[in-house]
Motif scaffolding. Structure first.
Motif, PDB file in Angstrom:
ATOM      1  N   UNK A  32      23.505  33.640  36.523  1.00  0.00           N
ATOM      2  CA  UNK A  32      23.411  31.902  36.306  1.00  0.00           C
ATOM      3  C   UNK A  32      23.126  31.195  37.256  1.00  0.00           C
ATOM      4  N   UNK A  33      23.152  32.825  39.131  1.00  0.00           N
ATOM      5  CA  UNK A  33      22.743  31.727  39.547  1.00  0.00           C
ATOM      6  C   UNK A  33      23.694  30.709  40.847  1.00  0.00           C
ATOM      7  N   UNK A  34      25.238  31.659  40.269  1.00  0.00           N
ATOM      8  CA  UNK A  34      25.986  30.702  40.597  1.00  0.00           C
ATOM      9  C   UNK A  34      26.361  31.728  42.216  1.00  0.00           C
ATOM     10  N   UNK A  35      25.599  32.469  42.902  1.00  0.00           N
ATOM     11  CA  UNK A  35      26.497  33.352  44.241  1.00  0.00           C
ATOM     12  C   UNK A  35      27.647  32.694  45.080  1.00  0.00           C
ATOM     13  N   UNK A  36      27.174  32.147  45.386  1.00  0.00           N
ATOM     14  CA  UNK A  36      28.582  30.828  45.955  1.00  0.00           C
ATOM     15  C   UNK A  36      29.861  30.947  44.995  1.00  0.00           C
ATOM     16  N   UNK A  37      30.316  31.049  43.901  1.00  0.00           N
ATOM     17  CA  UNK A  37      31.166  31.156  42.915  1.00  0.00           C
ATOM     18  C   UNK A  37      31.654  32.598  42.490  1.00  0.00           C
ATOM     19  N   UNK A  38      29.896  33.184  42.676  1.00  0.00           N
ATOM     20  CA  UNK A  38      30.629  35.327  42.096  1.00  0.00           C
ATOM     21  C   UNK A  38      31.178  35.716  43.411  1.00  0.00           C
ATOM     22  N   UNK A  39      30.701  35.150  44.868  1.00  0.00           N
ATOM     23  CA  UNK A  39      31.840  35.440  45.979  1.00  0.00           C
ATOM     24  C   UNK A  39      32.955  35.703  46.044  1.00  0.00           C
ATOM     25  N   UNK A  40      33.633  35.185  45.154  1.00  0.00           N
ATOM     26  CA  UNK A  40      35.195  34.317  45.258  1.00  0.00           C
ATOM     27  C   UNK A  40      35.514  35.068  44.164  1.00  0.00           C
ATOM     28  N   UNK A  41      35.645  35.670  42.867  1.00  0.00           N
ATOM     29  CA  UNK A  41      36.805  36.681  42.409  1.00  0.00           C
ATOM     30  C   UNK A  41      35.995  38.165  42.850  1.00  0.00           C
ATOM     31  N   UNK A  42      35.236  38.338  43.695  1.00  0.00           N
ATOM     32  CA  UNK A  42      34.402  39.465  44.494  1.00  0.00           C
ATOM     33  C   UNK A  42      35.583  39.586  45.649  1.00  0.00           C
ATOM     34  N   UNK A  43      35.875  38.688  46.391  1.00  0.00           N
ATOM     35  CA  UNK A  43      36.427  38.943  47.682  1.00  0.00           C
ATOM     36  C   UNK A  43      37.754  38.908  47.405  1.00  0.00           C
TER      37      UNK A  43
ATOM     38  N   UNK B 244      37.086  26.773  41.834  1.00  0.00           N
ATOM     39  CA  UNK B 244      36.571  24.912  40.815  1.00  0.00           C
ATOM     40  C   UNK B 244      36.219  24.443  41.982  1.00  0.00           C
ATOM     41  N   UNK B 245      36.283  24.294  43.048  1.00  0.00           N
ATOM     42  CA  UNK B 245      35.332  24.005  44.286  1.00  0.00           C
ATOM     43  C   UNK B 245      34.073  23.370  43.855  1.00  0.00           C
ATOM     44  N   UNK B 246      34.071  25.449  44.001  1.00  0.00           N
ATOM     45  CA  UNK B 246      32.396  25.793  43.903  1.00  0.00           C
ATOM     46  C   UNK B 246      31.522  25.449  42.835  1.00  0.00           C
ATOM     47  N   UNK B 247      32.554  25.074  41.480  1.00  0.00           N
ATOM     48  CA  UNK B 247      31.392  24.984  40.218  1.00  0.00           C
ATOM     49  C   UNK B 247      31.578  23.638  40.210  1.00  0.00           C
ATOM     50  N   UNK B 248      32.114  22.857  40.914  1.00  0.00           N
ATOM     51  CA  UNK B 248      32.166  20.902  41.052  1.00  0.00           C
ATOM     52  C   UNK B 248      32.974  20.154  39.672  1.00  0.00           C
ATOM     53  N   UNK B 249      34.437  20.774  39.676  1.00  0.00           N
ATOM     54  CA  UNK B 249      35.290  19.808  40.128  1.00  0.00           C
ATOM     55  C   UNK B 249      36.247  20.334  38.674  1.00  0.00           C
ATOM     56  N   UNK B 250      37.545  19.503  37.853  1.00  0.00           N
ATOM     57  CA  UNK B 250      37.653  20.080  36.395  1.00  0.00           C
ATOM     58  C   UNK B 250      37.542  20.384  35.526  1.00  0.00           C
ATOM     59  N   UNK B 251      36.391  19.723  35.119  1.00  0.00           N
ATOM     60  CA  UNK B 251      35.197  19.479  34.104  1.00  0.00           C
ATOM     61  C   UNK B 251      34.643  21.011  34.146  1.00  0.00           C
ATOM     62  N   UNK B 252      34.174  20.972  35.194  1.00  0.00           N
ATOM     63  CA  UNK B 252      32.345  21.659  35.221  1.00  0.00           C
ATOM     64  C   UNK B 252      33.418  23.033  34.931  1.00  0.00           C
ATOM     65  N   UNK B 253      34.577  23.340  35.525  1.00  0.00           N
ATOM     66  CA  UNK B 253      35.144  24.649  35.902  1.00  0.00           C
ATOM     67  C   UNK B 253      35.982  24.853  34.688  1.00  0.00           C
ATOM     68  N   UNK B 254      36.596  23.911  33.916  1.00  0.00           N
ATOM     69  CA  UNK B 254      37.202  24.056  32.774  1.00  0.00           C
ATOM     70  C   UNK B 254      38.643  23.979  33.229  1.00  0.00           C
TER      71      UNK B 254
END
Length: 205
Positions: free
Chosen positions: A53-64, A101-111
């Motif tokens: 879904x073209x979210x490389x920053x979010x993908x980097x966090x579980x990879x970390x 959560x920050x990378x995805x855009x907050x509480x709602x966007x990150x569920x």
């Protein structure tokens, strides 16, 4: 036959066990190692999904988390310092969901991704007991408070001009955003996906 049997907590604990460690200490260590390895394996799903879904920053966090866990296990096997591994993992359990959560855009966007961080004080309770786990519980609520304060800034995003009134569905199509991966808010109320087609968006909404 022995090789086909599942690995037990005690066997996992042997990675960093010392001769003087008690049976209970080995069980607790094995449980944390098993949980860390399991989350690391599941993280492949999150990494692939966010990249898709073209979210490389979010993908980097579980990879970390995967990298930190792998390095931590190697260091544990060499040094037998389980306390260092434990602190590192508890810190990852606490901070990485917050960063995601920050990378995805907050509480709602990150569920409510931060809810995964409750693993940190719970694991600390199992590893350290009630009194020594209290700082981890306090840290969880502090992180939760910080995210609550930051949430409006994470949700609002950049302003954009609309050509005229349009439905949420039309707006998402115009922006080429998949409605399955976002949460849409109007006046601080999350609009359900079923109402996207008949909910209109105007300037200033």
């Amino acid at each position: 036959i022995r090789a086909a049997m599942p690995i037990t907590n005690t066997e996992l604990a042997d990675i960093g066990a010392k001769p003087e460690d008690s049976h209970d200490e080995r069980l607790r260590a094995g449980a944390l190692i098993l949980a860390s390895v399991g989350i690391g394996l599941i993280s492949f799903v999150w990494v692939i999904t966010y990249l898709a879904f073209d979210e490389p920053l979010a993908a980097a966090i579980p990879a970390t988390f995967q990298v930190v866990t792998l390095v931590g296990l190697v260091v544990l096997a060499r040094t037998k310092r389980f306390d260092v591994f434990r602190t590192t993992q508890l810190t990852c359990f606490l901070l990485l969901p917050a960063l995601l959560q920050v990378a995805l855009g907050g509480f709602a966007a990150s569920s409510g991704m931060i809810l995964w961080a409750v693993m940190s004080p719970l694991a600390a309770l199992a590893m350290l007991g009630v009194r020594r786990s209290l700082p981890w519980l306090v840290a969880f609520f502090l992180v939760l408070a910080v995210l609550t304060v930051l949430d409006p800034a994470l949700v609002d995003g950049d302003p954009a001009e609309l050509p005229g009134p349009m439905s949420i569905q039309a707006l998402l199509e115009r922006l080429q955003i998949d409605p399955r991966v976002v949460a849409v808010e109007c006046d601080r109320v999350v609009i359900k996906r079923a109402r996207h087609a008949d909910t209109m968006v105007t300037e200033g909404a």
